[in-house]
Motif scaffolding. Structure first.
Motif, PDB file in Angstrom:
ATOM      1  N   LEU A 148       0.832  -1.205   0.000  1.00 14.70           N
ATOM      2  CA  LEU A 148       0.000   0.000   0.000  1.00 14.70           C
ATOM      3  C   LEU A 148       0.869   1.259   0.000  1.00 14.70           C
ATOM      4  CD1 LEU A 148      -2.823  -0.924   2.544  1.00 14.70           C
ATOM      5  CD2 LEU A 148      -2.963  -0.875   0.052  1.00 14.70           C
ATOM      6  N   ALA A 149       1.905   1.259   0.807  1.00 11.59           N
ATOM      7  CA  ALA A 149       2.795   2.424   0.890  1.00 11.59           C
ATOM      8  C   ALA A 149       3.472   2.684  -0.451  1.00 11.59           C
ATOM      9  CB  ALA A 149       3.831   2.223   1.987  1.00 11.59           C
ATOM     10  N   ALA A 150       3.875   1.629  -1.143  1.00 11.76           N
ATOM     11  CA  ALA A 150       4.522   1.797  -2.444  1.00 11.76           C
ATOM     12  C   ALA A 150       3.569   2.419  -3.455  1.00 11.76           C
ATOM     13  CB  ALA A 150       5.034   0.454  -2.955  1.00 11.76           C
ATOM     14  N   LEU A 151       2.284   2.141  -3.299  1.00 11.62           N
ATOM     15  CA  LEU A 151       1.273   2.724  -4.179  1.00 11.62           C
ATOM     16  C   LEU A 151       0.873   4.132  -3.740  1.00 11.62           C
ATOM     17  CD1 LEU A 151      -1.099  -0.358  -4.587  1.00 11.62           C
ATOM     18  CD2 LEU A 151       0.504   0.544  -6.291  1.00 11.62           C
ATOM     19  N   GLY A 152       1.227   4.498  -2.505  1.00 13.90           N
ATOM     20  CA  GLY A 152       0.821   5.788  -1.965  1.00 13.90           C
ATOM     21  C   GLY A 152      -0.598   5.782  -1.435  1.00 13.90           C
ATOM     22  N   VAL A 153      -1.180   4.602  -1.274  1.00  9.86           N
ATOM     23  CA  VAL A 153      -2.551   4.465  -0.777  1.00  9.86           C
ATOM     24  C   VAL A 153      -2.507   4.412   0.746  1.00  9.86           C
ATOM     25  CG1 VAL A 153      -4.587   2.969  -0.733  1.00  9.86           C
ATOM     26  CG2 VAL A 153      -3.303   3.277  -2.861  1.00  9.86           C
ATOM     27  N   LEU A 154      -3.398   5.160   1.394  1.00  7.64           N
ATOM     28  CA  LEU A 154      -3.437   5.234   2.850  1.00  7.64           C
ATOM     29  C   LEU A 154      -4.540   4.335   3.390  1.00  7.64           C
ATOM     30  CD1 LEU A 154      -3.142   9.080   2.938  1.00  7.64           C
ATOM     31  CD2 LEU A 154      -1.366   7.476   3.634  1.00  7.64           C
ATOM     32  N   LEU A 155      -4.173   3.418   4.263  1.00  6.03           N
ATOM     33  CA  LEU A 155      -5.138   2.565   4.943  1.00  6.03           C
ATOM     34  C   LEU A 155      -5.543   3.279   6.223  1.00  6.03           C
ATOM     35  CD1 LEU A 155      -6.613  -0.194   5.280  1.00  6.03           C
ATOM     36  CD2 LEU A 155      -4.567  -0.960   6.512  1.00  6.03           C
ATOM     37  N   ARG A 156      -6.789   3.725   6.276  1.00  2.00           N
ATOM     38  CA  ARG A 156      -7.273   4.442   7.458  1.00  2.00           C
ATOM     39  C   ARG A 156      -7.884   3.492   8.478  1.00  2.00           C
ATOM     40  NH1 ARG A 156      -4.691   9.224   7.138  1.00  2.00           N
ATOM     41  NH2 ARG A 156      -5.184  10.296   5.217  1.00  2.00           N
ATOM     42  N   ASP A 157      -8.444   2.386   7.989  1.00  7.92           N
ATOM     43  CA  ASP A 157      -9.030   1.376   8.866  1.00  7.92           C
ATOM     44  C   ASP A 157      -9.053   0.076   8.090  1.00  7.92           C
ATOM     45  OD1 ASP A 157     -10.273   0.080  10.970  1.00  7.92           O
ATOM     46  OD2 ASP A 157     -11.971   1.448  11.081  1.00  7.92           O
ATOM     47  N   SER A 158      -9.030  -1.035   8.813  1.00  8.74           N
ATOM     48  CA  SER A 158      -9.067  -2.330   8.140  1.00  8.74           C
ATOM     49  C   SER A 158     -10.386  -3.060   8.331  1.00  8.74           C
ATOM     50  CB  SER A 158      -7.911  -3.215   8.622  1.00  8.74           C
ATOM     51  OG  SER A 158      -8.041  -3.516   9.996  1.00  8.74           O
ATOM     52  N   ASP A 159     -11.225  -2.597   9.257  1.00  7.46           N
ATOM     53  CA  ASP A 159     -12.470  -3.324   9.515  1.00  7.46           C
ATOM     54  C   ASP A 159     -13.582  -2.375   9.940  1.00  7.46           C
ATOM     55  OD1 ASP A 159     -14.151  -5.476   9.719  1.00  7.46           O
ATOM     56  OD2 ASP A 159     -13.287  -6.250  11.571  1.00  7.46           O
ATOM     57  N   PRO A 160     -14.379  -1.888   8.999  1.00  4.08           N
ATOM     58  CA  PRO A 160     -14.309  -2.147   7.563  1.00  4.08           C
ATOM     59  C   PRO A 160     -13.171  -1.349   6.924  1.00  4.08           C
ATOM     60  CG  PRO A 160     -16.088  -0.613   7.986  1.00  4.08           C
ATOM     61  CD  PRO A 160     -15.501  -1.002   9.328  1.00  4.08           C
ATOM     62  N   ALA A 161     -12.740  -1.818   5.777  1.00  6.30           N
ATOM     63  CA  ALA A 161     -11.638  -1.176   5.076  1.00  6.30           C
ATOM     64  C   ALA A 161     -12.004   0.255   4.707  1.00  6.30           C
ATOM     65  CB  ALA A 161     -11.285  -1.957   3.818  1.00  6.30           C
ATOM     66  N   LEU A 162     -11.056   1.144   4.894  1.00  4.39           N
ATOM     67  CA  LEU A 162     -11.205   2.539   4.503  1.00  4.39           C
ATOM     68  C   LEU A 162      -9.875   2.979   3.906  1.00  4.39           C
ATOM     69  CD1 LEU A 162     -12.822   5.182   4.422  1.00  4.39           C
ATOM     70  CD2 LEU A 162     -12.067   5.613   6.768  1.00  4.39           C
ATOM     71  N   LEU A 163      -9.889   3.290   2.612  1.00  4.07           N
ATOM     72  CA  LEU A 163      -8.683   3.654   1.887  1.00  4.07           C
ATOM     73  C   LEU A 163      -8.797   5.062   1.326  1.00  4.07           C
ATOM     74  CD1 LEU A 163      -8.143   0.405  -0.227  1.00  4.07           C
ATOM     75  CD2 LEU A 163      -7.062   1.005   1.940  1.00  4.07           C
ATOM     76  N   ASP A 164      -7.705   5.802   1.395  1.00  2.00           N
ATOM     77  CA  ASP A 164      -7.606   7.124   0.777  1.00  2.00           C
ATOM     78  C   ASP A 164      -6.532   7.097  -0.299  1.00  2.00           C
ATOM     79  OD1 ASP A 164      -9.585   8.380   2.241  1.00  2.00           O
ATOM     80  OD2 ASP A 164      -8.209   9.255   3.702  1.00  2.00           O
ATOM     81  N   PHE A 165      -6.847   7.731  -1.428  1.00  6.18           N
ATOM     82  CA  PHE A 165      -5.955   7.834  -2.569  1.00  6.18           C
ATOM     83  C   PHE A 165      -5.616   9.307  -2.767  1.00  6.18           C
ATOM     84  CE2 PHE A 165      -8.783   4.268  -3.041  1.00  6.18           C
ATOM     85  CZ  PHE A 165      -8.012   3.240  -3.572  1.00  6.18           C
ATOM     86  N   PRO A 166      -4.357   9.697  -2.635  1.00  6.32           N
ATOM     87  CA  PRO A 166      -4.001  11.104  -2.848  1.00  6.32           C
ATOM     88  C   PRO A 166      -4.431  11.567  -4.242  1.00  6.32           C
ATOM     89  CG  PRO A 166      -2.152   9.886  -1.942  1.00  6.32           C
ATOM     90  CD  PRO A 166      -3.190   8.877  -2.319  1.00  6.32           C
ATOM     91  N   SER A 167      -5.003  12.756  -4.298  1.00  5.99           N
ATOM     92  CA  SER A 167      -5.508  13.277  -5.555  1.00  5.99           C
ATOM     93  C   SER A 167      -5.472  14.798  -5.522  1.00  5.99           C
ATOM     94  CB  SER A 167      -6.947  12.779  -5.780  1.00  5.99           C
ATOM     95  OG  SER A 167      -7.401  13.101  -7.068  1.00  5.99           O
TER      96      SER A 167
END
Length: 122
Positions: free
Chosen positions: A69-88
């Motif tokens: 995830l870090a290599a992609l630059g995607v931020l994991l905010r929570d895993s249950d339930p999953a919450l992902l942020d994509f820089p834009s």
């Protein structure tokens, strides 16, 4: 430099990211359960307790998934339930595109300082 994603780019990552979430979740649960077991054993007799093979495997899996995830630059905010942020970027401002399980696709965004509560539809 952190990658920036447009909506299509963030959506294109979901097939890769969705199956990683259960692995992250399970590894986290295993580590937390092992930590509790170790803490309880130390409180009882002060001795060290080996976390065992499940602990080390969970640690390896969690590290690998978070590094991906870090290599992609995607931020994991929570895993249950999953919450992902994509820089834009939106209208010249830094923002996050946002996806939360079980949503079908990336359909939300929020300013970088507002978090989940500031989500707005695309």
């Amino acid at each position: 430099m952190t990658p920036r994603y447009d909506v299509e780019g963030a959506r294109a990552l979901l097939p890769d990211l969705r199956p990683r979430i259960p692995r992250i979740r399970e590894a986290r649960r295993t580590l937390l359960a092992s930590a509790t077991r170790i803490r309880d054993a130390v409180e009882e007799d002060g001795g060290g307790v080996d976390g065992g093979r499940p602990y080390w495997e969970a640690q390896r899996v969690l590290r690998a998934e978070l590094e991906h995830l870090a290599a992609l630059g995607v931020l994991l905010r929570d895993s249950d339930p999953a919450l992902l942020d994509f820089p834009s970027e939106r209208d010249g401002e830094d923002v996050y595109l946002c996806w939360r399980e079980p949503e079908e696709t990336v359909a939300w965004w929020h300013p970088i300082d507002s978090g989940y509560a500031g989500r707005r539809p695309l």
